[in-house]
Design an enzyme around this catalytic site. Structure first.
Site, PDB file in Angstrom:
ATOM      1  N   ASN A  88       0.881  -1.153   0.000  1.00  0.00           N
ATOM      2  CA  ASN A  88       0.000   0.000   0.000  1.00  0.00           C
ATOM      3  C   ASN A  88       0.918   1.202   0.000  1.00  0.00           C
ATOM      4  OD1 ASN A  88      -1.653   2.217   1.612  1.00  0.00           O
ATOM      5  ND2 ASN A  88      -3.116   0.800   0.710  1.00  0.00           N
ATOM      6  N   SER A  89       0.859   1.994  -1.059  1.00  0.00           N
ATOM      7  CA  SER A  89       1.880   3.007  -1.313  1.00  0.00           C
ATOM      8  C   SER A  89       1.904   4.103  -0.256  1.00  0.00           C
ATOM      9  CB  SER A  89       1.653   3.635  -2.688  1.00  0.00           C
ATOM     10  OG  SER A  89       1.709   2.669  -3.698  1.00  0.00           O
ATOM     11  N   LYS A  90       3.006   4.815  -0.228  1.00  0.00           N
ATOM     12  CA  LYS A  90       3.170   5.959   0.653  1.00  0.00           C
ATOM     13  C   LYS A  90       2.037   6.952   0.415  1.00  0.00           C
ATOM     14  CE  LYS A  90       6.797   9.252   1.938  1.00  0.00           C
ATOM     15  NZ  LYS A  90       8.170   9.699   1.653  1.00  0.00           N
ATOM     16  N   PRO A  91       1.272   7.320   1.445  1.00  0.00           N
ATOM     17  CA  PRO A  91       0.106   8.184   1.244  1.00  0.00           C
ATOM     18  C   PRO A  91       0.403   9.488   0.499  1.00  0.00           C
ATOM     19  CG  PRO A  91      -0.010   7.197   3.407  1.00  0.00           C
ATOM     20  CD  PRO A  91       1.334   6.818   2.837  1.00  0.00           C
TER      21      PRO A  91
END
Length: 370
Positions: A88-91
């Site tokens: 889950n990618s860096k926000p």
């Protein structure tokens, strides 16, 4: 160890808003869609040389921080080397991509790389479930994401397929976003993008850094793109770079260089040098004056640089080529990454310099040795 911001998810969203990465609409949506709803129980934190398991309070702290959360290793296969293959990618990077995507009411959106399903949920909240299509090459991930989305109250179209081919049944799309890196803009995706539509993707580059690209479709397989920032994303499975061969250890030369290693670590130089020297990879460790560089090509020639000392291996004098390309780059005025653009058409993709206008071509000697 990761430390969660005081206030958890809400504080993270406000931080992104204060940085100008979320407008008021996206700010509201992010508050409504916390990513912890889509994260599996078993996760890892990405460190420089390995992925470290995170559980209990540390897991929650990781999820509520501005860091990527690794959710799969080794394509889900057991007893692998522990390489991250889904996250889950860096926000802040997700927010940046959504800003570039410029989604508007009623837009039809294709997401390539469903992953955990979090981005699909954000898009559903923005344009409605019926307008969101998302594809995932990993059957297990696609199934898990669809279940998490349904539990959270979202029903986008989730399809298990290779994202390189897009999803023709839902085309044309107003917006296409990729959450995996590609070595080139896949022609089927551009064909499924309506003229004037926008495609945002991490572009994999061999030379030091990948880049976040924003492309405007021109019909068919044509598009024009601008480089927004550096981006390091896991590659699309069909776009993974081949392994490099063993280095030629029988030919070694020691020399000194006038170049300062850390001054080469700019996205502008990476775009220029990576185009001039196709197939040459460069990466680094350390920072500032402690920066160490390693360069290697597909034939086994290599160079390492520590301070001003250069060790070169194999028949090709790679560092001398980089010095020559850097001199060219300085002669052009050391243009930043925003001075370059990407043109994609039936003949492939080309990197262009905007001023003075020119196509950046591979160096003749590099083509001969590649």
């Amino acid at each position: 160890m990761t430390t969660a911001p005081r206030g958890g998810h809400a504080a993270l969203v406000e931080h992104l808003h204060e940085r100008g990465l979320l407008d008021d609409t996206w700010r509201r949506i992010w508050h409504n869609v916390p990513r912890e709803l889509f994260i599996p129980e078993r996760v890892w934190r990405q460190e420089p040389y390995q992925c470290v398991p995170a559980s209990g309070p540390e897991r929650l702290a990781l999820i509520q921080s501005d860091e990527p959360v690794v959710t799969q290793l080794d394509d889900g296969l057991p007893d692998g080397p522990g390489v991250a293959t889904c996250s889950n990618s860096k926000p802040s990077m997700v927010a940046r991509m959504l800003r570039l995507l410029d989604v508007q009411d009623g837009h039809r959106v294709l997401e390539v790389g469903t992953g955990t399903g979090h981005l699909a949920a954000l898009l559903c909240d923005r344009v409605g479930d019926h307008n969101v299509h998302t594809v995932e090459v990993d059957a297990g991930l696609a199934d898990q994401a669809a279940k998490r989305l349904a539990t959270a109250g979202y029903q986008p179209k989730v399809v298990h397929t290779d994202g390189e081919w897009g999803l023709p049944s839902g085309a044309p799309y107003d917006r296409i976003v990729l959450t995996c890196a590609v070595r080139h803009a896949p022609a089927p995706l551009l064909e499924q993008l309506r003229p004037g539509g926008i495609l945002v993707a991490p572009l994999a580059r061999d030379f030091w850094s990948g880049a976040l690209i924003r492309m405007v479709g021109e019909g068919g397989t044509r598009g024009e793109g601008t480089f927004d920032s550096g981006a390091s994303y896991m590659p699309m499975r069909s776009h993974r770079a081949p392994d490099l061969p063993d280095v030629h250890g029988d030919i070694t030369r020691v020399s000194h260089t006038a170049l300062v290693a850390h001054e080469l670590l700019t996205l502008g130089f990476a775009l220029y040098a990576g185009t001039r020297l196709p197939g040459v990879r460069m990466w680094h460790s350390g920072r500032g004056t402690d920066t160490q560089l390693w360069v290697q090509d597909t034939t086994g020639s290599a160079a390492s640089v520590t301070g001003r000392t250069v060790h070169q291996y194999g028949p090709r004098t790679l560092w001398r080529e980089i010095e020559q390309v850097h001199a060219e780059y300085v002669g052009l005025g050391t243009p930043e990454h925003t001075c370059f653009s990407l043109s994609v058409g039936p003949a492939g993709q080309r990197v262009l310099l905007k001023d003075p206008p020119r196509v950046i071509e591979p160096a003749p000697w590099a083509q001969a040795q590649g």
